[in-house]
Design a protein around this motif. Structure first.
Motif, short mmCIF file in Angstrom:
data_model
loop_
_atom_site.label_atom_id
_atom_site.label_comp_id
_atom_site.label_asym_id
_atom_site.label_seq_id
_atom_site.Cartn_x
_atom_site.Cartn_y
_atom_site.Cartn_z
N PRO A 54 -11.09 1.77 -20.98
CA PRO A 54 -10.12 2.28 -19.99
C PRO A 54 -10.06 1.35 -18.79
CG PRO A 54 -12.14 3.58 -19.94
CD PRO A 54 -12.26 2.66 -21.12
N VAL A 55 -8.90 1.31 -18.14
CA VAL A 55 -8.67 0.37 -17.03
C VAL A 55 -8.29 1.15 -15.77
CG1 VAL A 55 -7.24 -1.54 -16.20
CG2 VAL A 55 -7.89 -1.41 -18.63
N ILE A 56 -8.88 0.74 -14.64
CA ILE A 56 -8.49 1.27 -13.33
C ILE A 56 -8.15 0.09 -12.43
CG2 ILE A 56 -9.29 2.47 -11.25
CD1 ILE A 56 -11.07 4.18 -13.06
N VAL A 57 -7.03 0.18 -11.76
CA VAL A 57 -6.59 -0.88 -10.83
C VAL A 57 -6.48 -0.28 -9.43
CG1 VAL A 57 -4.81 -2.57 -10.28
CG2 VAL A 57 -5.34 -2.05 -12.68
N LEU A 58 -7.10 -0.96 -8.46
CA LEU A 58 -7.11 -0.50 -7.08
C LEU A 58 -6.32 -1.44 -6.19
CD1 LEU A 58 -10.96 0.21 -6.83
CD2 LEU A 58 -9.16 1.84 -7.44
N ASN A 59 -5.77 -0.90 -5.11
CA ASN A 59 -5.03 -1.72 -4.15
C ASN A 59 -6.01 -2.30 -3.14
OD1 ASN A 59 -3.28 -2.80 -2.17
ND2 ASN A 59 -1.68 -1.37 -2.78
N ALA A 60 -6.15 -3.62 -3.15
CA ALA A 60 -7.11 -4.29 -2.27
C ALA A 60 -6.72 -4.23 -0.80
CB ALA A 60 -7.28 -5.75 -2.70
N LYS A 61 -5.51 -3.77 -0.50
CA LYS A 61 -5.09 -3.64 0.90
C LYS A 61 -5.62 -2.36 1.54
CE LYS A 61 -0.81 -6.29 0.26
NZ LYS A 61 0.66 -6.26 0.30
N ALA A 81 -5.11 -3.25 8.57
CA ALA A 81 -5.66 -3.70 7.28
C ALA A 81 -4.66 -4.57 6.53
CB ALA A 81 -6.04 -2.49 6.43
N ARG A 82 -3.36 -4.19 6.60
CA ARG A 82 -2.35 -5.01 5.93
C ARG A 82 -2.28 -6.40 6.53
NH1 ARG A 82 0.48 0.01 5.27
NH2 ARG A 82 1.41 -0.15 7.35
N GLU A 83 -2.40 -6.45 7.86
CA GLU A 83 -2.37 -7.74 8.53
C GLU A 83 -3.58 -8.58 8.12
OE1 GLU A 83 -0.98 -10.85 10.51
OE2 GLU A 83 0.09 -8.95 10.22
N ARG A 84 -4.76 -7.93 8.07
CA ARG A 84 -5.97 -8.65 7.64
C ARG A 84 -5.83 -9.11 6.19
NH1 ARG A 84 -8.71 -4.54 10.44
NH2 ARG A 84 -9.13 -3.47 8.47
N ALA A 85 -5.24 -8.25 5.36
CA ALA A 85 -5.07 -8.60 3.95
C ALA A 85 -4.18 -9.82 3.79
CB ALA A 85 -4.50 -7.42 3.17
N LEU A 103 0.81 -1.21 0.00
CA LEU A 103 0.00 0.00 0.00
C LEU A 103 0.85 1.26 0.00
CD1 LEU A 103 -2.93 0.94 0.02
CD2 LEU A 103 -2.89 0.87 2.51
N ASP A 104 2.04 1.19 0.58
CA ASP A 104 2.93 2.36 0.59
C ASP A 104 3.46 2.67 -0.80
OD1 ASP A 104 2.66 2.77 3.30
OD2 ASP A 104 4.35 1.47 3.83
N GLU A 105 3.38 1.71 -1.71
CA GLU A 105 3.90 1.94 -3.06
C GLU A 105 2.82 2.45 -4.02
OE1 GLU A 105 6.52 -0.26 -6.55
OE2 GLU A 105 5.38 -1.50 -5.16
N MET A 106 1.61 1.92 -3.92
CA MET A 106 0.59 2.27 -4.89
C MET A 106 -0.80 2.09 -4.31
SD MET A 106 -1.86 0.71 -7.02
CE MET A 106 -1.39 -1.01 -7.13
N ARG A 107 -1.66 3.09 -4.52
CA ARG A 107 -3.07 2.96 -4.17
C ARG A 107 -3.93 2.72 -5.40
NH1 ARG A 107 -4.18 4.36 1.19
NH2 ARG A 107 -2.37 5.23 2.24
N GLY A 108 -3.42 3.12 -6.56
CA GLY A 108 -4.16 2.87 -7.78
C GLY A 108 -3.37 3.31 -8.99
N PHE A 109 -3.75 2.79 -10.16
CA PHE A 109 -3.20 3.28 -11.42
C PHE A 109 -4.26 3.10 -12.50
CE2 PHE A 109 -1.61 -1.16 -11.50
CZ PHE A 109 -1.95 -1.56 -12.78
N GLU A 160 -3.54 9.80 -1.33
CA GLU A 160 -3.43 10.17 0.08
C GLU A 160 -2.26 11.12 0.34
OE1 GLU A 160 -5.37 9.45 2.75
OE2 GLU A 160 -6.81 8.62 1.34
N ARG A 161 -1.25 11.09 -0.52
CA ARG A 161 -0.05 11.90 -0.29
C ARG A 161 -0.05 13.19 -1.11
NH1 ARG A 161 4.80 7.36 0.06
NH2 ARG A 161 3.86 6.13 1.74
#
Length: 408
Positions: free
Chosen positions: A207-214, A340-344, A193-199, A242-243
């Protein structure tokens, strides 16, 4: 001690193009040392393969193909396939070092492009039309007006949105809305999650959207809207909404600030927020009680920070209050993100395979693949390859899709 294959007379060497080994490793984002370690050979031996001084055995080639996530046949091509244009990185801000894309993120980019290519091929084979996205935008547009146009095109009323009380219900409904309007929406639990939330891949057709499930469901919804804006602007890339700061200094930051503004306005239209009795009769000092912020967030099925940002943009609160509450929320989110990362990780380890496959591939893509299979346009092996699962999971995936359609 010499490697085992050098002493085995029965080892069969693979007559591959060594340039393909270099191409596969580099496009996987792996250094020679990391690749050698994953394949299970010494770096010097991998260098011999890549330089053409020694051929790997078929067994070793299979290991390399698995590490690089490439089909075995690709290594026998005469020349490497053309590399796609790299996605723009909107996470690079002044003072922040260049961010190297991880092998996991590079793989998800490849998967997104391949899934889109599969869908285009299947739709053509099934003689189904693909309409181009009619919405276009520029940074000269008024963000609030653009959001109103986008929301009208999505055809989701505020009354309907208010019924999506549970966070995952809101996420799934918004994703279904975008899929119904011609988007492909995928998710991944493999990228930090620290690397990417979406692209996003900003193609006018599909068109394509990819989300981070974490990420938290509400945060994924915001990222979905953020990437939707990128698609309208035709400025796809890797993002971390977020940043994003409130004020921009570079061209990339200007785009990110604009996308965040439109995303918030899509979810919480200005007039709807202004006309809410709680806002009309809001505190005179423009410092909002936490209970009221939470109530508004629940009413619009968004996070508290989205409400806070909208109140600031509409002049209903102060910079000082916004910054104070935002730091407070971010501290809470950091703690929740760790949980959330732990749950993921637990879900990835214990969640049923069919649920993860359906989440990551999306309902539209999965439905189209299964439909093509039922019409005998593709084989069972194709289905397994396209969905990334064994055939034994197909019945469960089909059942989950049917239940989702019933709920919708």
């Amino acid at each position: 001690m010499p490697d085992q294959e050098s002493t085995s007379p029965r080892s069969v060497r693979a007559a591959i193009n060594p340039d393909l080994l270099v191409w596969a490793r580099e496009t996987a984002g792996l250094s020679p040392d990391d690749a050698a370690k994953k394949i299970g050979v010494k770096p010097a031996r991998l260098a011999e393969w890549e330089e053409g001084r020694l051929r790997p055995t078929v067994t070793q080639l299979r290991k390399a193909a698995n590490v690089y996530k490439r089909p075995l046949a690709v290594f026998f091509l005469q020349r490497p396939p053309a590399r796609p244009q790299p996605l723009h990185d909107f996470r690079r801000f002044p003072g922040r070092e260049q961010i190297r894309l991880s092998p996991e993120l590079l793989l998800e980019m490849r998967r997104a492009r391949r899934r889109r290519a599969v869908v285009l091929e299947l739709l053509d084979d099934l003689e189904r039309p693909v309409t181009a996205l009619p919405l276009r935008a520029s940074l000269d547009d008024d963000p609030e007006a653009l959001a109103a146009r986008g929301r009208e095109w999505l055809r989701v009323s505020l009354t309907e949105q208010a019924r999506w009380v549970a966070p995952y219900e809101a996420l799934n409904r918004w994703i279904a809305t975008f899929e119904a309007r011609g988007f492909l929406v995928f998710q991944t639990g493999e990228v930090d999650l620290d690397e990417m939330r979406g692209f996003s891949l900003t193609e006018r057709r599909l068109p394509v959207i990819v989300l981070n499930a974490k990420d938290h469901p509400h945060a994924r919804v915001f990222t979905l809207m953020h990437e939707f804006t990128h698609v309208m602007l035709d400025t796809g890339g890797v993002c971390d909404p977020e940043r994003v700061a409130r004020r921009w200094r570079t061209a990339d930051e200007q785009i990110e600030v604009f996308c965040n503004h439109v995303a918030g306005a899509l979810l919480v239209p200005a007039e709807a927020l202004r006309s809410d009795p709680r806002v009309e009769n809001g505190p005179t000092k423009r410092e909002w009680p936490e209970a009221m912020i939470s109530a508004l967030a629940e009413a619009f099925a968004v996070s508290r920070e989205v409400i806070l940002r909208r109140l600031l943009i509409l002049g209903k609160t102060t910079d000082a209050f916004y910054e104070r509450k935002r730091h407070e929320y971010q501290a809470q989110y950091a703690q929740l993100a760790a949980q959330a990362r732990e749950r993921a990780r637990e879900q990835q380890a214990y969640a049923p395979v069919f649920r993860i496959a359906l989440r990551d591939n999306g309902r539209r893509y999965t439905t189209l693949v299964l439909d093509a299979f039922e019409r005998e346009r593709i084989t069972a092996a194709d289905v397994s390859d396209y969905l990334g699962v064994r055939l034994k999971h197909l019945e469960l995936i089909a059942g989950a899709l049917e239940r989702a359609r019933g709920e919708a």
